[in-house]
Design a protein around this motif. Structure first.
Motif, PDB file in Angstrom:
ATOM      1  N   GLU A   1      27.682 -79.987   3.516  1.00 11.52           N
ATOM      2  CA  GLU A   1      29.002 -79.660   2.925  1.00 11.52           C
ATOM      3  C   GLU A   1      28.757 -80.077   1.650  1.00 11.52           C
ATOM      4  O   GLU A   1      28.633 -81.231   1.587  1.00 11.52           O
ATOM      5  CB  GLU A   1      30.228 -79.688   3.765  1.00 11.52           C
ATOM      6  N   VAL A   2      30.032 -79.972   0.663  1.00 15.03           N
ATOM      7  CA  VAL A   2      30.316 -80.599  -0.404  1.00 15.03           C
ATOM      8  C   VAL A   2      30.890 -81.378   0.054  1.00 15.03           C
ATOM      9  O   VAL A   2      31.428 -81.488   0.449  1.00 15.03           O
ATOM     10  CB  VAL A   2      30.673 -79.730  -1.203  1.00 15.03           C
ATOM     11  N   ALA A   3      30.586 -82.920  -1.236  1.00 12.39           N
ATOM     12  CA  ALA A   3      30.884 -84.213  -0.952  1.00 12.39           C
ATOM     13  C   ALA A   3      32.361 -83.833  -1.414  1.00 12.39           C
ATOM     14  O   ALA A   3      33.211 -84.872  -0.655  1.00 12.39           O
ATOM     15  CB  ALA A   3      30.208 -85.275  -1.816  1.00 12.39           C
ATOM     16  N   ASP A   4      32.860 -83.475  -2.705  1.00 12.51           N
ATOM     17  CA  ASP A   4      34.639 -83.219  -1.955  1.00 12.51           C
ATOM     18  C   ASP A   4      35.239 -82.291  -1.324  1.00 12.51           C
ATOM     19  O   ASP A   4      37.141 -81.849  -1.451  1.00 12.51           O
ATOM     20  CB  ASP A   4      35.100 -82.665  -3.693  1.00 12.51           C
ATOM     21  N   GLY A   5      34.330 -81.933  -0.445  1.00  8.90           N
ATOM     22  CA  GLY A   5      35.140 -80.953   1.052  1.00  8.90           C
ATOM     23  C   GLY A   5      36.494 -81.185   1.203  1.00  8.90           C
ATOM     24  O   GLY A   5      37.273 -80.945   1.926  1.00  8.90           O
TER      25      GLY A   5
ATOM     26  N   CYS B   1      38.795 -83.945   0.432  1.00  9.80           N
ATOM     27  CA  CYS B   1      39.564 -84.574  -0.471  1.00  9.80           C
ATOM     28  C   CYS B   1      40.371 -83.328  -0.806  1.00  9.80           C
ATOM     29  O   CYS B   1      40.684 -82.339  -0.213  1.00  9.80           O
ATOM     30  CB  CYS B   1      38.593 -84.909  -2.063  1.00  9.80           C
ATOM     31  N   GLU B   2      41.936 -84.374  -1.141  1.00 18.96           N
ATOM     32  CA  GLU B   2      42.527 -83.010  -1.456  1.00 18.96           C
ATOM     33  C   GLU B   2      42.468 -82.530  -2.262  1.00 18.96           C
ATOM     34  O   GLU B   2      43.601 -80.818  -2.343  1.00 18.96           O
ATOM     35  CB  GLU B   2      44.185 -84.427  -1.796  1.00 18.96           C
ATOM     36  N   SER B   3      41.841 -82.545  -3.231  1.00  9.32           N
ATOM     37  CA  SER B   3      41.755 -80.948  -4.081  1.00  9.32           C
ATOM     38  C   SER B   3      40.641 -80.521  -3.932  1.00  9.32           C
ATOM     39  O   SER B   3      40.105 -79.904  -4.225  1.00  9.32           O
ATOM     40  CB  SER B   3      41.081 -82.086  -5.647  1.00  9.32           C
ATOM     41  N   GLY B   4      39.662 -80.696  -2.162  1.00 15.50           N
ATOM     42  CA  GLY B   4      38.548 -80.254  -1.903  1.00 15.50           C
ATOM     43  C   GLY B   4      39.580 -79.266  -1.187  1.00 15.50           C
ATOM     44  O   GLY B   4      40.257 -78.691  -1.380  1.00 15.50           O
ATOM     45  N   ASP B   5      38.420 -78.012  -0.173  1.00 17.02           N
ATOM     46  CA  ASP B   5      38.678 -76.880   0.094  1.00 17.02           C
ATOM     47  C   ASP B   5      39.017 -76.914   1.630  1.00 17.02           C
ATOM     48  O   ASP B   5      39.957 -76.195   2.273  1.00 17.02           O
ATOM     49  CB  ASP B   5      36.862 -75.972   0.090  1.00 17.02           C
ATOM     50  N   PHE B   6      38.400 -78.160   2.019  1.00 20.39           N
ATOM     51  CA  PHE B   6      38.857 -78.293   3.458  1.00 20.39           C
ATOM     52  C   PHE B   6      40.251 -79.269   3.684  1.00 20.39           C
ATOM     53  O   PHE B   6      39.957 -79.492   4.773  1.00 20.39           O
ATOM     54  CB  PHE B   6      37.762 -78.759   4.410  1.00 20.39           C
ATOM     55  N   TYR B   7      41.242 -79.873   3.631  1.00 20.27           N
ATOM     56  CA  TYR B   7      41.506 -80.816   3.380  1.00 20.27           C
ATOM     57  C   TYR B   7      42.796 -80.505   4.637  1.00 20.27           C
ATOM     58  O   TYR B   7      42.854 -81.162   5.518  1.00 20.27           O
ATOM     59  CB  TYR B   7      42.957 -80.987   1.494  1.00 20.27           C
TER      60      TYR B   7
ATOM     61  N   GLU C   1      34.505 -75.047   7.579  1.00 23.04           N
ATOM     62  CA  GLU C   1      34.311 -73.717   7.907  1.00 23.04           C
ATOM     63  C   GLU C   1      35.036 -73.120   9.467  1.00 23.04           C
ATOM     64  O   GLU C   1      36.083 -72.191   8.958  1.00 23.04           O
ATOM     65  CB  GLU C   1      33.105 -72.732   7.635  1.00 23.04           C
ATOM     66  N   THR C   2      34.575 -73.422   9.993  1.00 20.07           N
ATOM     67  CA  THR C   2      35.707 -73.656  11.238  1.00 20.07           C
ATOM     68  C   THR C   2      37.004 -73.449  11.518  1.00 20.07           C
ATOM     69  O   THR C   2      37.713 -73.254  12.166  1.00 20.07           O
ATOM     70  CB  THR C   2      34.767 -74.054  13.193  1.00 20.07           C
ATOM     71  N   LEU C   3      36.996 -74.672  11.399  1.00 21.32           N
ATOM     72  CA  LEU C   3      38.303 -75.278  10.643  1.00 21.32           C
ATOM     73  C   LEU C   3      39.764 -75.001  10.482  1.00 21.32           C
ATOM     74  O   LEU C   3      39.990 -74.413  10.646  1.00 21.32           O
ATOM     75  CB  LEU C   3      38.461 -77.158  10.456  1.00 21.32           C
ATOM     76  N   ALA C   4      38.615 -74.572   9.197  1.00 24.40           N
ATOM     77  CA  ALA C   4      39.848 -73.272   7.775  1.00 24.40           C
ATOM     78  C   ALA C   4      39.984 -72.276   8.925  1.00 24.40           C
ATOM     79  O   ALA C   4      40.761 -71.655   8.602  1.00 24.40           O
ATOM     80  CB  ALA C   4      38.892 -73.236   6.916  1.00 24.40           C
ATOM     81  N   ALA C   5      38.810 -71.237   9.655  1.00 21.20           N
ATOM     82  CA  ALA C   5      39.571 -70.233   9.601  1.00 21.20           C
ATOM     83  C   ALA C   5      40.376 -70.749  11.187  1.00 21.20           C
ATOM     84  O   ALA C   5      41.134 -69.484  11.302  1.00 21.20           O
ATOM     85  CB  ALA C   5      37.973 -69.578  10.559  1.00 21.20           C
ATOM     86  N   ILE C   6      40.061 -71.529  12.068  1.00 20.14           N
ATOM     87  CA  ILE C   6      41.112 -71.843  12.833  1.00 20.14           C
ATOM     88  C   ILE C   6      42.456 -71.421  12.260  1.00 20.14           C
ATOM     89  O   ILE C   6      43.302 -70.886  13.257  1.00 20.14           O
ATOM     90  CB  ILE C   6      40.680 -73.160  13.622  1.00 20.14           C
TER      91      ILE C   6
END
Length: 268
Positions: A184-188, A190-196, A163-168
């Protein structure tokens, strides 16, 4: 491409024990740095590493940047997991102790967040802490532009990490943002995940150190799952899954495991 394919294609990069890393180079010159320490204050060079574990505590709002070491050449911000807030400093100290025994001399700092309540409310708090930590890191980086910033999140601390990376949001980058036993969720990643995109834009390198013996972790119990029913695609080119199962028997043993910590610091 599924996660295992990505992991295998980067296996040589993840286990870099035979490479001459930046860390090894710094260790080689350590004696010269100590010998010249008396010149640091006069020359305005970076301060010497410290063994003190300072605490950046977000439980009561955003702390001062001066709650963390200033002028260090490198700082690992260790983020605890669920129910770990009262032991945040000692857990950071455990990682430092193991790393010191392996020759890593850089500064470690504890990051504490509000993990009170039931797991679902603690997870929500971990996600909220990511916004605060990102803002804090931006101010810290402005005040310490020459400091290499590393994040290491354990368990729900892996949620804080992502979440820190996302907020940056790419406004700046941290050198490494790693997790051990991540919740964190296992697909986080991934390209279809929230943090790619967050991984691509906000960090130089991101690693998931996982153990298949870890029955509590989600992402941290195996490689990123990019091939499930609701997930597809690859992980970013600057992301790696690193298997530490041989040296980590359970969810709480990552920081005391020399095998695990060796892999972490060899990638610094």
């Amino acid at each position: 491409m599924v996660a295992n394919e990505h992991t295998n294609s980067n296996a040589g990069h993840s286990d870099e024990s035979n490479a001459v890393s930046r860390r090894r180079m710094l260790q080689t010159t350590g004696a010269a740095v100590v010998a010249g320490a008396g010149l640091s204050a006069a020359s305005g060079s970076v301060a010497a590493d410290t063994d003190e574990i300072m605490e950046v505590d977000f439980r009561y709002g955003t702390p001062s940047i001066y709650d963390a070491p200033q002028g260090e050449d490198e700082v690992v911000f260790n983020v605890h997991g669920y129910t770990g807030s009262s032991a945040s400093v000692s857990q950071a100290g455990q990682f430092q102790e193991t790393a010191r025994s392996l020759g890593y001399t850089e500064t470690v700092t504890a990051v504490t967040w509000d993990d009170s309540g039931l797991p679902w409310s603690a997870e929500a708090s971990a996600r909220d802490t990511g916004d605060m930590f990102a803002s804090w890191l931006g101010d810290y980086k402005n005040a310490n532009p020459d400091t290499t910033i590393r994040i290491l999140g354990h368990s729900m601390g892996g949620i804080v990490q992502m979440e820190t990376l996302a907020a940056i949001g790419g406004s700046f980058t941290v050198e490494t943002a790693d997790s051990i036993g991540s919740y964190e969720v296992a697909d986080g990643p991934c390209e279809s995940g929230d943090f790619y995109t967050a991984i691509q834009d906000s960090a130089g390198e991101v690693r998931n150190y996982y153990s298949t013996n870890d029955s509590i972790a989600r992402l941290g119990s195996g490689p990123a799952d990019c091939g499930g029913w609701f997930s597809d695609g690859t992980t970013p080119s600057n992301y790696w899954d690193v298997d530490v199962s041989d040296s980590v028997p359970d969810h709480t043993s990552y920081k005391e495991s020399s095998g695990c910590v060796t892999k972490i610091i060899s990638n610094y």
